[in-house]
Scaffold this motif. Structure first.
Motif, mmCIF file in Angstrom:
data_model
loop_
_atom_site.group_PDB
_atom_site.id
_atom_site.type_symbol
_atom_site.label_atom_id
_atom_site.label_comp_id
_atom_site.label_asym_id
_atom_site.label_seq_id
_atom_site.Cartn_x
_atom_site.Cartn_y
_atom_site.Cartn_z
ATOM 1 N N ALA A 105 0.816 -1.217 0.000
ATOM 2 C CA ALA A 105 0.000 0.000 0.000
ATOM 3 C C ALA A 105 0.849 1.266 0.000
ATOM 4 N N GLY A 106 2.168 1.113 -0.128
ATOM 5 C CA GLY A 106 3.044 2.262 -0.239
ATOM 6 C C GLY A 106 3.302 2.967 1.080
ATOM 7 N N PRO A 107 3.994 4.085 1.021
ATOM 8 C CA PRO A 107 4.355 4.804 2.243
ATOM 9 C C PRO A 107 3.154 5.334 3.028
ATOM 10 N N LEU A 108 2.009 5.515 2.362
ATOM 11 C CA LEU A 108 0.834 5.990 3.093
ATOM 12 C C LEU A 108 0.424 4.992 4.171
ATOM 13 N N GLU A 109 0.603 3.692 3.908
ATOM 14 C CA GLU A 109 0.313 2.688 4.923
ATOM 15 C C GLU A 109 1.284 2.795 6.091
ATOM 16 N N GLY A 110 2.529 3.124 5.802
ATOM 17 C CA GLY A 110 3.488 3.351 6.879
ATOM 18 C C GLY A 110 3.086 4.518 7.755
ATOM 19 N N ILE A 111 2.612 5.587 7.124
ATOM 20 C CA ILE A 111 2.141 6.739 7.895
ATOM 21 C C ILE A 111 0.929 6.352 8.728
ATOM 22 N N ARG A 112 0.022 5.584 8.132
ATOM 23 C CA ARG A 112 -1.177 5.156 8.876
ATOM 24 C C ARG A 112 -0.815 4.333 10.105
ATOM 25 N N SER A 113 0.061 3.355 9.920
ATOM 26 C CA SER A 113 0.423 2.490 11.036
ATOM 27 C C SER A 113 1.105 3.267 12.148
ATOM 28 N N GLY A 114 1.905 4.256 11.778
ATOM 29 C CA GLY A 114 2.548 5.088 12.793
ATOM 30 C C GLY A 114 1.572 6.001 13.497
ATOM 31 N N LEU A 115 0.679 6.622 12.745
ATOM 32 C CA LEU A 115 -0.323 7.509 13.346
ATOM 33 C C LEU A 115 -1.205 6.754 14.335
ATOM 34 N N ALA A 116 -1.468 5.492 14.059
ATOM 35 C CA ALA A 116 -2.328 4.702 14.945
ATOM 36 C C ALA A 116 -1.689 4.467 16.309
ATOM 37 N N ARG A 117 -0.360 4.583 16.392
ATOM 38 C CA ARG A 117 0.347 4.387 17.657
ATOM 39 C C ARG A 117 0.663 5.695 18.363
#
Length: 360
Positions: free
Chosen positions: A79-91
């Motif tokens: 899902a690209g870097p946006l998924e990385g941002i999402r997973s980090g924001l969730a924490r």
């Protein structure tokens, strides 16, 4: 707002498709590109630190442990870097977080301090460098998370599309190589040459060619005045397999040589020269290091130069692209090269290349 008030996400979940191998672990100046970024991250007093990647491999877990980051795995593959941002924001517990890509080896967090000063409640504060937005060096509020999740659920993986949906601010930063991304083998060669020169007292670049009469001297001759216009003081060291003699018969330096002196130096109010006889050919690198009051040294040599190298080709002999070559300037196109290619007469491109390799 300061660094200790915010969190950081190091985004390291890319597939490296354009590189052809995992670029995170390519070695640069003694450590991997990812570790280089983590070292910089550990040196900043962030409130929270996260490494966002596709999966928790042993290497990633070890690096997180060494540099004090928590690993956060992507929930959505590819899902690209946006998924990385999402997973980090969730924490996230802090209100704001910097999301930075791991593939910027010239990056320093100080470049992003203006973003912290500019934040005034926006959900995204994005740097603009040289007219280009840099969302993977942006500052994001945790309230952006629902928008990110909705975009991913709809299959929209572009960070820019998310930014346009929320209150955001663009911050112009000085044009800097700090945001140079290493995506391809050609990018990697360039940054290797840059980092090598950063460790030298004076940057050096070799101009090479497979055969004589390719135009090395002409290329350098055209390049020098343009570099001077950019404020660079240029030194040149030339290799010559035919020998030389700079003494003019009858001059004092000639008389000293005739008397048997092994080395002669002449110093005047406007400069000096040294003529030294040697048993073996002297290293161009060693001679280049003796030049003073210059910002870059160009070495003209077919086989005795040093990295980084610019290779010229005008149809004579076989194009040479060795491990030290960072760019090719030629009279024709060449397929499947892992270096940047330019037209032989594109001096403007040569100027930009030299500036990059010299950190100017």
């Amino acid at each position: 707002m300061n660094f200790q008030d915010i969190a950081v996400l190091v985004i390291a979940g890319g597939r490296s498709s354009r590189m052809g191998r995992d670029k995170r672990f390519l070695a640069l100046a003694g450590c991997s590109m990812l570790e280089r970024m983590l070292k910089k991250t550990a040196a900043i007093p962030f409130r929270e630190r996260y490494l966002c990647g596709a999966e928790a491999s042993e290497k990633l877990v070890a690096l997180c442990s060494a540099y004090g980051l928590a690993f956060v795995a992507d929930a959505r593959p590819a899902a690209g870097p946006l998924e990385g941002i999402r997973s980090g924001l969730a924490r996230l517990q802090a209100d704001y977080v910097l999301a930075v890509s791991c593939d910027m080896p010239l990056f320093a967090y100080e470049h992003l301090r203006p973003l912290l000063a500019a934040a005034a409640g926006e959900l995204a504060i994005i740097p603009v460098v040289g007219g280009r937005r840099q969302p993977l060096a942006g500052l994001y509020h945790r309230q952006i998370l629902p928008v990110v999740e909705r975009a991913l659920e709809q299959g929209a993986n572009k960070i820019g599309q998310v930014i346009e949906q929320v209150p955001h601010k663009l911050v112009e930063l000085a044009d800097s190589d700090a945001f140079f991304n290493v995506n391809t083998p050609a990018d990697f060669r360039l940054v290797q040459g840059r980092l090598l020169n950063e460790r030298r007292p004076v940057p050096m670049i070799t101009v090479s060619a497979p055969q004589s009469n390719t135009g090395k001297t002409t290329f350098i001759e055209k390049l020098i005045p343009h570099l001077k216009e950019q404020g660079l003081r240029v030194g040149v060291v030339k290799g010559d397999c035919h020998g030389y003699d700079v003494d003019e018969k009858g001059k004092d330096s000639w008389r000293f040589r005739q008397a048997g002196a092994d080395g002669v130096a002449v110093v005047s109010p406007s400069g000096y020269f040294i003529q030294q006889r040697t048993e073996q050919r002297a290293s161009l690198l060693a001679i280049a290091e003796r030049l003073t009051d210059v910002d870059v040294v160009l070495l003209e040599s077919r086989s005795h130069g040093t990295a980084p190298k610019i290779s010229l080709w005008r149809g004579l002999g076989n194009l040479v692209v060795d491990d030290d070559t960072v760019a090719v300037f030629s009279s024709g196109e060449h397929r499947d090269l892992s270096v940047r290619q330019y037209d032989l007469d594109d001096i403007a491109a040569a100027v930009r290349l030299v500036q990059f390799l010299c950190a100017r």
